[in-house]
Design an enzyme around this catalytic site. Sequence first.
Site, PDB file in Angstrom:
ATOM      1  N   ARG A 111     -31.179  79.410 -39.425  1.00 37.52           N
ATOM      2  CA  ARG A 111     -31.322  80.538 -37.944  1.00 37.52           C
ATOM      3  C   ARG A 111     -32.766  79.971 -37.816  1.00 37.52           C
ATOM      4  NH1 ARG A 111     -35.850  80.581 -40.255  1.00 37.52           N
ATOM      5  NH2 ARG A 111     -36.089  82.045 -37.946  1.00 37.52           N
ATOM      6  N   GLY A 112     -33.122  79.971 -36.852  1.00 37.60           N
ATOM      7  CA  GLY A 112     -34.427  79.454 -36.182  1.00 37.60           C
ATOM      8  C   GLY A 112     -33.593  78.839 -34.958  1.00 37.60           C
TER       9      GLY A 112
ATOM     10  N   ARG B 265     -24.030  81.382 -31.072  1.00 37.07           N
ATOM     11  CA  ARG B 265     -25.385  81.953 -31.115  1.00 37.07           C
ATOM     12  C   ARG B 265     -25.917  82.188 -29.118  1.00 37.07           C
ATOM     13  NH1 ARG B 265     -29.743  83.194 -35.911  1.00 37.07           N
ATOM     14  NH2 ARG B 265     -30.052  85.587 -34.268  1.00 37.07           N
TER      15      ARG B 265
ATOM     16  N   GLN C 246     -36.914  88.245 -41.748  1.00 39.28           N
ATOM     17  CA  GLN C 246     -37.711  87.233 -41.836  1.00 39.28           C
ATOM     18  C   GLN C 246     -39.267  86.726 -42.081  1.00 39.28           C
ATOM     19  OE1 GLN C 246     -35.824  88.633 -39.339  1.00 39.28           O
ATOM     20  NE2 GLN C 246     -34.321  86.969 -38.135  1.00 39.28           N
TER      21      GLN C 246
ATOM     22  N   ASP D  83     -37.426  81.441 -28.296  1.00 36.82           N
ATOM     23  CA  ASP D  83     -35.726  80.938 -28.824  1.00 36.82           C
ATOM     24  C   ASP D  83     -35.463  80.559 -27.562  1.00 36.82           C
ATOM     25  OD1 ASP D  83     -36.377  83.278 -31.329  1.00 36.82           O
ATOM     26  OD2 ASP D  83     -34.149  82.344 -31.154  1.00 36.82           O
TER      27      ASP D  83
ATOM     28  N   ASN E 234     -38.254  85.998 -27.358  1.00 39.34           N
ATOM     29  CA  ASN E 234     -38.441  85.864 -29.324  1.00 39.34           C
ATOM     30  C   ASN E 234     -37.830  86.923 -30.409  1.00 39.34           C
ATOM     31  OD1 ASN E 234     -39.677  84.070 -31.569  1.00 39.34           O
ATOM     32  ND2 ASN E 234     -40.886  85.282 -31.853  1.00 39.34           N
TER      33      ASN E 234
HETATM   34  O1  MRU Z   1     -32.344  85.513 -35.187  1.00 37.97           O
HETATM   35  P1  MRU Z   1     -33.535  84.402 -35.896  1.00 37.97           P
HETATM   36  O2  MRU Z   1     -33.896  84.304 -36.974  1.00 37.97           O
HETATM   37  O3  MRU Z   1     -32.578  82.954 -35.824  1.00 37.97           O
HETATM   38  O4  MRU Z   1     -34.972  84.017 -34.870  1.00 37.97           O
HETATM   39  C1  MRU Z   1     -35.581  82.896 -34.614  1.00 37.97           C
HETATM   40  C2  MRU Z   1     -36.532  83.402 -34.222  1.00 37.97           C
HETATM   41  O5  MRU Z   1     -36.706  84.194 -33.619  1.00 37.97           O
HETATM   42  C3  MRU Z   1     -37.950  82.221 -34.154  1.00 37.97           C
HETATM   43  O6  MRU Z   1     -39.201  82.810 -33.914  1.00 37.97           O
HETATM   44  C4  MRU Z   1     -37.459  81.656 -33.123  1.00 37.97           C
HETATM   45  O7  MRU Z   1     -36.294  81.154 -33.184  1.00 37.97           O
HETATM   46  C5  MRU Z   1     -38.693  80.423 -32.912  1.00 37.97           C
HETATM   47  S1  MRU Z   1     -37.853  79.344 -34.710  1.00 37.97           S
HETATM   48  C6  MRU Z   1     -39.375  78.141 -34.699  1.00 37.97           C
END
Ligand code: MRU
Length: 350
Positions: A45-46, A88, A195, A236, A246
């Site tokens: 993820r991220g 996603r 997270q 994101d 985000n």
């Molecule tokens: O749902 P996730 O864990 O994928 O969300 C991640 C985030 O919101 C992060 O802050 C974003 O992707 C930046 S990661 C460098």
Amino acid sequence: MIQTLEWTDKGVRFLDQTKLPTEESYVTATSYQQVADAICTMVVRGAPAIGVAAGMGIALGVKNSKAETVGDLKKDFDQICSAIGETRPTAVNLFWAIRRMQEKFETLRVRPMPQIKQALIEEAQRMHAEDIAANQAMGRHGATLMPASGGVLTHCNAGALATAGYGTALGVIRAAVEQGKKIHVYADETRPFLQGSRLTAWELMKDGIPTTVISDNMAGAMMSYGKIGAIVVGADRIAANGDVANKIGTYTVAVLAKEHGIPFYVAAPISTVDLATPDGSGIPIENRNVKEVSHIAGKQMVPDGVEIENPAFDVTPAKYVTAIITERGIARAPYEDSLRKLAEEAVVGR
Ligand code: MRU
């Protein structure tokens, strides 16, 4: 170094983030469907890591294809891209990576099949290497904005685990610490998926960077006590006007930061900037399974039958964002101009 994901002869190997912080285990996806599943279930993820995983998933699907002509391989390729694109919706890096693989395929159509397959594998590996380099550059730019000492708050995980390595927001913190700045990180736990407490705290502990985990509802109080000198988060998707999608809760942090006069920085690669989306209202927000909210570690915390919402992201209007740190430099308002200028800068060497 943390290996969030890597290409291997057997497939795409992921550090399984659903098992952290108590178990450091790895899974290898041997088909593009398994890569898609790893993205959906947040094994990986991220935003930047999702982008690289998408590139590798496509390369893996093409490698495994039984097609006997380039025309049939293209049909398989299109089907793989559309399956990966369904995983996603919010992180634009996913669609950026798919487009990049599509553009690569176009340049390869006249080549023999083994060469096409090999070139797509190499393109995905290039994305992985470029992401680490981008994060290190972001770190160099962003470190100048960090205080010489004191508390820096972050939300969610925008670290090595959210990227190919080093991290965006945490890359900025890492670079500042490497320069000798005495930073103490406040990590919002980041309900509902945690997270912050599971992942950010885990990777900062590994690096020996002092970290305090707080629950999300403590952030305002910490700011009012004067414990937070700056905030840095990832993104994101960043719209052309600088609105930032985000992790859910980021908006709350940004509004609180403004109230307390604390700079609120966003660190993200150019691949996260979506110039085709004029403002945050056009960013699709993923709604995830409500069980992530109703249950904690498998235990039900909400009575049966109650309505629950679980939007995974929110949008922070650009007016709350002090600066956006990219690998190509720091953008400031008006973001329509500064982001476009950075995004349209020629990419040397590709
Ligand atoms: O749902 P996730 O864990 O994928 O969300 C991640 C985030 O919101 C992060 O802050 C974003 O992707 C930046 S990661 C460098």
